[in-house]
Design an enzyme around this catalytic site. Sequence first.
Site, PDB file in Angstrom:
ATOM      1  N   LEU A   1      40.741  32.049  34.774  1.00 37.42           N
ATOM      2  CA  LEU A   1      40.006  32.849  33.793  1.00 37.42           C
ATOM      3  C   LEU A   1      39.522  34.109  34.512  1.00 37.42           C
ATOM      4  O   LEU A   1      38.398  34.219  34.952  1.00 37.42           O
ATOM      5  CB  LEU A   1      38.835  32.044  33.219  1.00 37.42           C
ATOM      6  N   HIS A   2      40.434  35.078  34.647  1.00 34.64           N
ATOM      7  CA  HIS A   2      40.138  36.316  35.359  1.00 34.64           C
ATOM      8  C   HIS A   2      39.655  37.394  34.384  1.00 34.64           C
ATOM      9  O   HIS A   2      39.356  37.098  33.223  1.00 34.64           O
ATOM     10  CB  HIS A   2      41.358  36.779  36.166  1.00 34.64           C
ATOM     11  N   ALA A   3      39.573  38.630  34.830  1.00 36.50           N
ATOM     12  CA  ALA A   3      38.954  39.717  34.057  1.00 36.50           C
ATOM     13  C   ALA A   3      39.582  39.946  32.685  1.00 36.50           C
ATOM     14  O   ALA A   3      38.861  40.120  31.699  1.00 36.50           O
ATOM     15  CB  ALA A   3      38.976  41.009  34.865  1.00 36.50           C
ATOM     16  N   PRO A  12      41.440  37.929  30.505  1.00 35.83           N
ATOM     17  CA  PRO A  12      41.092  36.950  29.476  1.00 35.83           C
ATOM     18  C   PRO A  12      39.583  36.844  29.227  1.00 35.83           C
ATOM     19  O   PRO A  12      39.162  36.590  28.101  1.00 35.83           O
ATOM     20  CB  PRO A  12      41.669  35.627  29.987  1.00 35.83           C
ATOM     21  N   ALA A  13      38.778  37.056  30.252  1.00 37.17           N
ATOM     22  CA  ALA A  13      37.322  37.021  30.060  1.00 37.17           C
ATOM     23  C   ALA A  13      36.889  38.147  29.136  1.00 37.17           C
ATOM     24  O   ALA A  13      36.044  37.954  28.252  1.00 37.17           O
ATOM     25  CB  ALA A  13      36.606  37.129  31.406  1.00 37.17           C
TER      26      ALA A  13
END
Length: 89
Positions: A14-16, A18-19
Site C-alpha cells: 500500500l504505497h503512495a 493506492p493510498a
Amino acid sequence: MPASSDSITLEGDLHARPAGALAVAACRFAAAVSVTAGTRTVDAKSVLGVLGLGATSGQRVTVSADGPDAAEAVAALIAILGDATRVGG
C-alpha cells in the site's frame, strides 16, 4: 447510522499511489471511513494516515465505515485496494 466493514488481503504494498486513490475516494462519502492494518486504525480520508499504516503485500486490511453511505464506501475502497495493489496489473 448504518455501519459496514469488509477485509481484503493485499496483493502488493500500500504505497503512495493506492493510498492517494483510497483517500480521494473516501472523501467522496459522507460516512466516517477507517482502514485497519494489524493493530493500527487510521482515517481513510487522510492520505498520510493510510501511508502511515505501512501495509504490505499479504497483509489483511479492513475497511470500516459508519454513516448513511457506509456500505457503498466500503465496497468502493475494497475495490480500490484490490485493483491498486495488484502486482503486475
